[in-house]
Design an enzyme around this catalytic site. Structure first.
Site, short mmCIF file in Angstrom:
data_model
loop_
_atom_site.label_atom_id
_atom_site.label_comp_id
_atom_site.label_asym_id
_atom_site.label_seq_id
_atom_site.Cartn_x
_atom_site.Cartn_y
_atom_site.Cartn_z
N ASP A 80 0.85 -1.19 0.00
CA ASP A 80 0.00 0.00 0.00
C ASP A 80 0.88 1.24 0.00
OD1 ASP A 80 0.77 -0.83 2.66
OD2 ASP A 80 -0.61 0.66 3.48
N GLU A 145 -0.12 -1.16 5.73
CA GLU A 145 0.98 -0.69 6.58
C GLU A 145 0.90 0.80 6.85
OE1 GLU A 145 4.88 0.87 7.81
OE2 GLU A 145 3.78 1.39 6.01
N GLU A 171 11.85 -1.67 3.34
CA GLU A 171 11.59 -0.22 3.41
C GLU A 171 12.89 0.51 3.03
OE1 GLU A 171 8.87 1.60 4.22
OE2 GLU A 171 7.61 0.46 5.63
#
Ligand code: ZN
Length: 399
Positions: A80, A145, A171
């Site tokens: 997302d 998230e 990330e």
């Protein structure tokens, strides 16, 4: 040729595929709770890459499995993204997925579908290089998230019973090896009063005045929080004040503060709540940790407490040392070992469940949630090489 060079050469060969896969993902808008289409695309990319099994779990997480060994390595990317914000601040189409000048352009390239494109290629390379059943590699394209970091992994661990031995978060780390970040929590503080006519306020007990005193006490609490060298100091601030009563011509009998609390190492849910309770003592306040109630695109309702614990691995933890060694073997120099400014799914993997987690991801975190988000294709190539060599070395050590 060394294994590292073999991996790097192969990653180079797949450079265009990796960039194209990311471009396809970016062209599919995927706000939190709306990841159905992007995860369908990711599933198809994982299948094409030769993963042994690709599933979508009841929360909507897309999980690719390679191998069937006893030690489990998970590599995570949330699928997302946040919204684009003011469109005029972008100099290109946020959903164009343009590949030019050595970058893939668009919302989600850095935060953080670039990690997913890199692990798709890593799976393809591992299949080619003959990763057998020494380990199990799970790659996870996770959901929700941005709204509730860690919820997806709480589900994977607690509801699906999957417990990796080690996880890599993709990330953005600018290709550094990261080993933690501050935690956070959201706290509600509510106050009761007694209403009366606004023309004679002395007859009542104004809840707004209690909230106002509490606001100032919270302001004073912030500078007293304990410093921390590596993760940085925690913080507390009031982010919303509200009050209500029978009318705007009445003394309010209810007031509420919303607090954003960032937690550093050693600060816990209990310690943070106790500090707030102490700060508002005598104001007849109720202090509570808030709860997130989410609904996945699959329709599943799943929530958690808005306590997202701090996590940090020691600099000499084997996972951190191995991450640095893999990076050095590939690129010839020691990586930056650091921590994120923001929070990640690591709060569930490492923070709630104590599973060792490191970060290694393409892109610069300053472009996360910002306009003109773009990721260097070089970073995608290097990240795919990193995940591949990390898995191969884990398999070797399991033999
Ligand atoms: Zn992110």
């Amino acid at each position: 040729m060394s294994l590292a060079n073999e991996v790097l050469n192969l990653a180079e060969q797949y450079r265009d595929d990796t960039a194209r896969n990311l471009s396809k993902l970016v062209q599919i808008p995927s706000l939190s709770g709306q990841e159905r289409d992007v995860n369908a695309e990711l599933a198809s990319q994982l299948e094409q890459a030769g993963f042994d099994e690709v599933t979508i779990d009841p929360l909507g997480n897309c999980i690719g499995r390679l191998g069937n060994g006893p030690r489990v390595l998970a590599i995570d990317a949330h699928m997302d993204t946040v919204d684009v914000g003011e469109r005029a601040n972008w100099s290109f189409d946020p959903f164009g997925g343009e590949i030019r000048d050595g970058f893939v352009h668009g919302r989600g390239t850095v935060d953080q579908e670039g990690g997913a494109a890199a692990f798709v290629t890593a799976g393809r390379m591992l299949k080619e290089l003959g990763l057998k059943d020494e380990i199990t590699l799970l790659v996870t394209g996770t959901v929700m998230e941005e709204d509730c970091d860690g919820l997806c992994w709480k589900y994977i661990i607690e509801e699906s019973g999957i417990r990796p031995d080690l996880a890599i978060s993709t990330e953005p780390t600018n290709l550094g090896v990261y080993r933690g970040h501050r935690g956070r929590m959201e706290i509600g503080v509510s106050f009761r009063g007694v209403s009366c006519h606004g023309s004679a306020p002395e007859r009542g007990d104004n809840a707004a005045y209690k909230a106002a005193r509490a606001c100032l006490a919270i302001e004073e609490l912030h500078p007293r929080l304990t410093p921390n060298d590596f993760l940085g100091k925690g913080s507390v601030t009031v982010t919303e004040v509200s009050s209500s009563g029978p009318s705007l011509c009445a003394v309010p009998d209810f007031a509420r503060l919303h607090l954003d609390r960032r937690l550093t190492e050693g600060e816990t849910e209990q310690s943070a709540v106790a500090e707030v309770e102490e700060a508002v003592r005598g104001l007849d306040a109720r202090v509570e940790v808030l709860h997130y109630d989410g609904k996945a695109y699959t329709g599943l309702e799943y929530g958690m407490s808005k306590y997202y614990p701090t996590w940090v691995l020691p600099a000499d933890h084997p996972a951190v040392v191995e991450g640095a060694a893999v990076s050095e073997a590939l690129f010839g120099e020691a990586p930056v070992v650091d921590r994120w400014t923001f929070s990640t799914n690591g709060i569930a993997i490492a923070g709630l469940h104590g599973i060792p987690c490191i970060g290694y991801g393409p892109g610069n975190e300053v472009l996360a949630h910002a306009p003109d988000e773009k990721v260097p294709v070089d970073h995608l190539v290097r990240a795919s090489a990193f995940y591949t060599l990390f898995a191969l070395r884990m398999a070797q050590s399991a033999r």
